[in-house]
Design an enzyme around this catalytic site. Structure first.
Site, PDB file in Angstrom:
ATOM      1  CB  ILE A  16      29.446  -6.084 -48.412  1.00 28.64           C
ATOM      2  CG1 ILE A  16      30.379  -6.314 -49.619  1.00 28.64           C
ATOM      3  CG2 ILE A  16      28.823  -4.689 -48.460  1.00 28.64           C
ATOM      4  CD1 ILE A  16      29.668  -6.349 -50.965  1.00 28.64           C
ATOM      5  CE1 TYR A 144      23.220 -10.728 -55.931  1.00 24.01           C
ATOM      6  CE2 TYR A 144      24.042  -9.551 -57.852  1.00 24.01           C
ATOM      7  CZ  TYR A 144      24.055  -9.783 -56.487  1.00 24.01           C
ATOM      8  OH  TYR A 144      24.905  -9.051 -55.682  1.00 24.01           O
TER       9      TYR A 144
HETATM   10  P1  NDP Z   1      28.774 -12.885 -48.612  1.00 29.71           P
HETATM   11  O1  NDP Z   1      28.408 -14.149 -49.306  1.00 29.71           O
HETATM   12  O2  NDP Z   1      30.156 -12.687 -48.095  1.00 29.71           O
HETATM   13  O3  NDP Z   1      27.773 -12.602 -47.414  1.00 29.71           O
HETATM   14  C1  NDP Z   1      26.409 -12.758 -47.576  1.00 29.71           C
HETATM   15  C2  NDP Z   1      25.747 -12.300 -46.312  1.00 29.71           C
HETATM   16  O4  NDP Z   1      24.332 -12.395 -46.469  1.00 29.71           O
HETATM   17  C3  NDP Z   1      26.129 -13.176 -45.118  1.00 29.71           C
HETATM   18  O5  NDP Z   1      26.221 -12.372 -43.984  1.00 29.71           O
HETATM   19  C4  NDP Z   1      24.945 -14.112 -45.023  1.00 29.71           C
HETATM   20  O6  NDP Z   1      24.709 -14.627 -43.743  1.00 29.71           O
HETATM   21  C5  NDP Z   1      23.821 -13.164 -45.398  1.00 29.71           C
HETATM   22  N1  NDP Z   1      22.612 -13.867 -45.790  1.00 29.71           N
HETATM   23  C6  NDP Z   1      22.392 -14.591 -46.906  1.00 29.71           C
HETATM   24  N2  NDP Z   1      21.141 -15.089 -46.895  1.00 29.71           N
HETATM   25  C7  NDP Z   1      20.573 -14.672 -45.731  1.00 29.71           C
HETATM   26  C8  NDP Z   1      19.310 -14.851 -45.134  1.00 29.71           C
HETATM   27  N3  NDP Z   1      18.343 -15.578 -45.711  1.00 29.71           N
HETATM   28  N4  NDP Z   1      19.087 -14.265 -43.937  1.00 29.71           N
HETATM   29  C9  NDP Z   1      20.038 -13.537 -43.326  1.00 29.71           C
HETATM   30  N5  NDP Z   1      21.253 -13.337 -43.845  1.00 29.71           N
HETATM   31  C10 NDP Z   1      21.510 -13.902 -45.024  1.00 29.71           C
HETATM   32  O7  NDP Z   1      28.408 -11.769 -49.659  1.00 29.71           O
HETATM   33  P2  NDP Z   1      28.792 -10.233 -49.797  1.00 29.71           P
HETATM   34  O8  NDP Z   1      29.279  -9.683 -48.533  1.00 29.71           O
HETATM   35  O9  NDP Z   1      29.607 -10.126 -51.016  1.00 29.71           O
HETATM   36  O10 NDP Z   1      27.350  -9.672 -50.122  1.00 29.71           O
HETATM   37  C11 NDP Z   1      26.663  -8.748 -49.285  1.00 29.71           C
HETATM   38  C12 NDP Z   1      25.672  -8.002 -50.152  1.00 29.71           C
HETATM   39  O11 NDP Z   1      26.380  -7.285 -51.151  1.00 29.71           O
HETATM   40  C13 NDP Z   1      24.708  -8.926 -50.893  1.00 29.71           C
HETATM   41  O12 NDP Z   1      23.420  -8.347 -50.901  1.00 29.71           O
HETATM   42  C14 NDP Z   1      25.286  -8.965 -52.293  1.00 29.71           C
HETATM   43  O13 NDP Z   1      24.296  -9.234 -53.250  1.00 29.71           O
HETATM   44  C15 NDP Z   1      25.832  -7.563 -52.415  1.00 29.71           C
HETATM   45  N6  NDP Z   1      26.823  -7.398 -53.446  1.00 29.71           N
HETATM   46  C16 NDP Z   1      27.999  -8.122 -53.444  1.00 29.71           C
HETATM   47  C17 NDP Z   1      28.928  -7.936 -54.459  1.00 29.71           C
HETATM   48  C18 NDP Z   1      30.211  -8.667 -54.511  1.00 29.71           C
HETATM   49  O14 NDP Z   1      30.902  -8.575 -55.560  1.00 29.71           O
HETATM   50  N7  NDP Z   1      30.632  -9.359 -53.476  1.00 29.71           N
HETATM   51  C19 NDP Z   1      28.680  -6.985 -55.555  1.00 29.71           C
HETATM   52  C20 NDP Z   1      27.437  -6.274 -55.451  1.00 29.71           C
HETATM   53  C21 NDP Z   1      26.554  -6.487 -54.424  1.00 29.71           C
HETATM   54  P3  NDP Z   1      25.226 -16.111 -43.322  1.00 29.71           P
HETATM   55  O15 NDP Z   1      26.625 -15.937 -42.810  1.00 29.71           O
HETATM   56  O16 NDP Z   1      24.273 -16.532 -42.291  1.00 29.71           O
HETATM   57  O17 NDP Z   1      25.180 -16.965 -44.552  1.00 29.71           O
END
Ligand code: NDP
Length: 238
Positions: A16, A144
């Site tokens: 996202i 979460y």
């Molecule tokens: P992904 O698992 O595809 O991506 C997660 C992202 O968060 C990656 O870029 C990851 O980086 C980064 N991340 C995780 N932990 C850390 C950290 N400690 N420091 C820096 N970066 C970090 O998930 P989504 O794209 O689906 O999620 C993005 C956001 O959207 C999140 O906040 C999620 O909660 C929210 N969301 C998602 C939904 C869904 O259905 N997918 C629904 C509602 C909300 P890295 O590549 O380094 O791991």
């Protein structure tokens, strides 16, 4: 003409965050995206900066690099997030606090680093990527949901603190979106989760970009403290 701004998107290397970062870049902004392990290979037009949002020192470094290379961060999108799903009976305290530390405290750390310069410049957009789960709760996601509900409270508090100085703070609340985070869901489970929605399908990352561009845009100066669901109608309930 829309002025080019400098944006920083945490978690902007994939999922996202990446889609939002790309849409900001396509709109003419200069966009830094964080990554933890290795920079995204195909991030044409984006500026990768290493940063783990659980570390205030990493965040400071990422902002400093962005400021040196692109200018003061005027748009912050906090999208970095993790899940550790399990029922409360069986969830360890570490699993609870790790999710809070990344999803909520990580966003706090970024906002705290970004805000002074936004306030000094009398213009800023802070967008937290929350979740519909922060509004409705979800069995197996107490950690979460708490983190995402916390973002709403934090955004609304900051909206009250910053409104006079041209800085808005809003929360995007996506529903079920097709990313690595939801990749483990079986086709049958996806069908069960989405069949009854008014828009009966899983969302894509691109479904979120219009709302993100609106809330971070020049014309959104009177929208603050808002929670915008982008969820195919999920948060309306049955
Ligand atoms: P992904 O698992 O595809 O991506 C997660 C992202 O968060 C990656 O870029 C990851 O980086 C980064 N991340 C995780 N932990 C850390 C950290 N400690 N420091 C820096 N970066 C970090 O998930 P989504 O794209 O689906 O999620 C993005 C956001 O959207 C999140 O906040 C999620 O909660 C929210 N969301 C998602 C939904 C869904 O259905 N997918 C629904 C509602 C909300 P890295 O590549 O380094 O791991």
């Amino acid at each position: 003409m829309t002025p080019a701004r400098t944006a920083l998107v945490t978690g902007g290397n994939r999922g996202i965050g990446r889609a939002i970062a790309q849409s900001l870049a396509d709109s003419g902004h200069q966009v830094a995206v964080t990554y933890r392990d290795s920079p995204p290979k195909d991030a044409t037009g984006l500026h990768p900066v290493r940063c783990d949002v659980t570390s205030a020192a990493d965040i400071d470094d990422a902002f400093r690099r962005t400021e040196e290379e692109l200018g003061t961060v005027e748009i912050l999108v906090a999208s970095a997030g993790i899940v550790h799903d399990r029922p409360l009976i069986g969830m360890t305290e570490d699993q609870f606090t790790a999710v809070l530390d990344t999803n909520l405290t990580g966003a706090y750390r970024c906002a705290a680093r970004a805000a002074p310069r936004m306030l000094r410049g009398r213009w800023g957009r802070i967008l937290f990527v929350g979740s519909v789960t922060g509004l409705t709760g979800n069995a197996g996601q107490a950690n979460y949901a708490a983190s995402k509900a916390g973002l709403v409270g934090m955004a609304r508090s900051l909206a009250r603190e910053f409104g006079r100085r041209g800085v808005t703070v809003n929360t995007l609340a996506p529903g079920l979106i097709d990313t690595d985070m939801t990749a483990d869901l079986s086709p049958r489970h996806r069908e069960e989760l989405t069949a009854a929605l008014p828009v009966p399908r899983i969302g894509t990352c691109d479904d979120l970009t219009a709302a993100a561009l609106l809330l971070t845009g020049e014309s959104a100066g009177y929208i603050t403290g808002a929670v915008l669901p982008v969820d195919g109608g999920l948060s309306m309930g049955a």
